[in-house]
Design a protein around this motif. Structure first.
Motif: not given
Length: 503
Positions: A77-103
């Motif tokens: 269960q801990a491993t699955l949550f660690l993978g979920a944290l990686d995905s959460i980070f990268l999803f927010s990172y991806a959204v931020g990249l679209y915005l920060s590039g324009v900024i």
């Protein structure tokens, strides 16, 4: 090699060196702190789950404290949550990249870069150090902090690529950016050694060291970085005694251009080296920033973005899961696994630099990328069957990093700069940071989906199936680059035929 690839080095000044080093080490520090999380996953998983040692020592772990401090019933269960944290980070990172590039194309790049570095350092300190010191264990808090961390870190990459694109023109860009793009791999190596050196004191000290160093780096960047050569007057030959670092004809003729001919390249180079004509006065008004949809529709942006989505999935899976895989699959100690994992980044450093140099020599990027990715599929098969021997594992791992990390570095840096300086812009519009954000953002979406799939596939089917998944995704990168490969091979054939007719 064309003389332009060697001659470009002579026109650089100490200002170029300072910019190169500041942007390089700013991303080194960011990746070092990012690598810390993957390097301490085993320790975090142990902290979040029960253990036999804790069960036998109830005096040190009362039942009420046990329930408060441990989030999951078992390691799976801990491993699955660690993978979920990686995905959460990268999803927010991806959204931020679209915005920060324009900024980044509209706001001072130095401000955005410093804000991302210092803000991310504070969040990582709270996530890894402060919560452990205060014994705060909460799933929603971890998720919220990691979303914020992804958004803040996304401000860094488009800015550093844009600054480098301002200072370094198309001439020799593959080599310069190939060498410079080693910053991520160097950061991984630095993060691995910093984490392993203090891990015996607790994983919270690994976060403490890297976050403090990153914050200090952000302060140095704020006071020391020059975002454009115009700020020191390097845009005029008469002021520097050198050829201009980048003219409109140079910076806005990417390697992917269909109209590019070899005789034009020779003529342009000779004019740059021998011209004594005084340059035209430059307009002080900065170029207007291009719109997001306009940047997305630029030739090559969509295909390279999709290819990078597949490739970054594989590259970041090694980044996030390699120490965990080595520790769990071979039974090696966590600190040993951290140190051995750096060989993947060593291969990526050599691969990015050498392949960038070859692409400069050829005048094309896609053939180098496709060849390397095809070789990567073979090395993935080999590494999935690596024996429990550290020397053999290191050699195969470095080879895998060469053929996967090298193309990844090229797409995220040199090719992004090519795409953001295309001929159709002709110096009238600013698109470099926006295009970089689109390419890296799309890649991060693919990587985000991949990190959760890796943990899911591993928990149900095992690590061998994970490697088969990597091979399929690498093949997907080749599929998306194939139209660009056909176009560039056709251009090379036409150029060769034109030379034969001239002879």
């Amino acid at each position: 090699m064309p003389p332009s690839c060697f001659g470009c080095l002579s026109q650089y000044t100490h200002h170029h060196l300072v910019v190169f080093l500041l942007t390089f080490f700013s991303y080194v520090l960011l990746h070092a702190s990012r690598k810390t999380f993957s390097n301490v996953k085993v320790s975090i998983s142990a902290q979040w789950t029960p253990s036999a040692q804790n069960d036998s020592a109830p005096a040190f772990s009362p039942d009420e404290t046990w329930q408060d401090n441990h989030l999951f019933a078992d390691e799976k269960q801990a491993t699955l949550f660690l993978g979920a944290l990686d995905s959460i980070f990268l999803f927010s990172y991806a959204v931020g990249l679209y915005l920060s590039g324009v900024i980044g194309d509209r706001v001072n790049l130095r401000y955005v870069l410093c804000f991302g570095l210092c803000g991310s350092a504070v969040v990582e300190f709270v996530f890894g150090t402060l919560t452990e010191w205060l014994h705060i264990y909460n799933v929603y808090l971890y998720c919220g902090l990691w979303v914020l961390n992804g958004l803040l870190q996304s401000a860094v990459w488009p800015c550093v690529v844009a600054v480098m694109g301002n200072w370094f023109g198309k001439t020799g860009r593959g080599f310069v950016f190939g060498l410079w793009s080693a910053c991520a791999s160097v950061g991984n190596i630095l993060g691995a050694f910093l984490a392993s050196s203090v891990l015996k004191y607790g994983y919270e000290y690994a976060f403490l060291v890297t976050s403090v160093v990153q914050f200090a780096g952000g302060v140095v960047v704020f006071f020391g970085l020059l975002t454009s050569p115009k700020k020191v007057g390097l845009h005029l030959e008469s002021e520097t005694g050198l050829t201009p670092v980048e003219t409109d004809a140079d910076s806005h003729r990417p390697l992917m251009s269909d109209e590019e001919e070899e005789d034009e390249e020779v003529e342009t180079y000779s004019q740059r080296c021998r011209s004594v004509q005084p340059p035209e006065e430059l307009v002080d008004e900065p170029p207007h920033a291009i719109g997001f949809l306009q940047a997305f529709c630029l030739p090559g942006v969509l295909l390279y973005s999709l290819a990078y989505a597949c490739l970054k999935l594989v590259n970041y899976s090694f980044f996030f899961w390699l120490p965990f895989y080595l520790s769990n699959n071979y039974g090696w100690k966590e600190a040993e696994a951290d140190r051995l994992s750096v060989w993947y980044d060593v291969g990526g450093i050599v691969g990015g630099t050498l392949q960038g140099l070859i692409s400069d020599f050829m005048g094309k990027r896609a053939p180098v990328l496709v060849f390397s990715l095809a070789m990567a599929m073979g090395t993935l098969v080999g590494y999935s069957r690596s024996p429990n021997d550290k020397v053999i594992n290191s050699v195969i791992l470095a080879t895998t990093g060469f053929f996967i990390g090298g193309p990844s570095n090229m797409i995220s840096s040199a090719i992004s700069a090519d795409l953001g300086r295309q001929d159709i812009l002709r110096g009238s519009q600013e698109a470099l940071a926006t295009v970089t954000g689109i390419v890296d953002g799309t890649g991060s979406i693919g990587a985000a989906v991949g990190q959760y799939l890796v943990s899911l596939i591993e928990s149900r089917l095992g690590w061998m199936s994970v490697f088969y998944f990597f091979i399929v995704m690498t093949g997907g990168s080749i599929v998306f680059i194939a139209p660009l490969l056909v176009r560039e091979l056709r251009d090379m054939w036409r150029n060769r035929q034109a030379l034969r007719h001239q002879l």
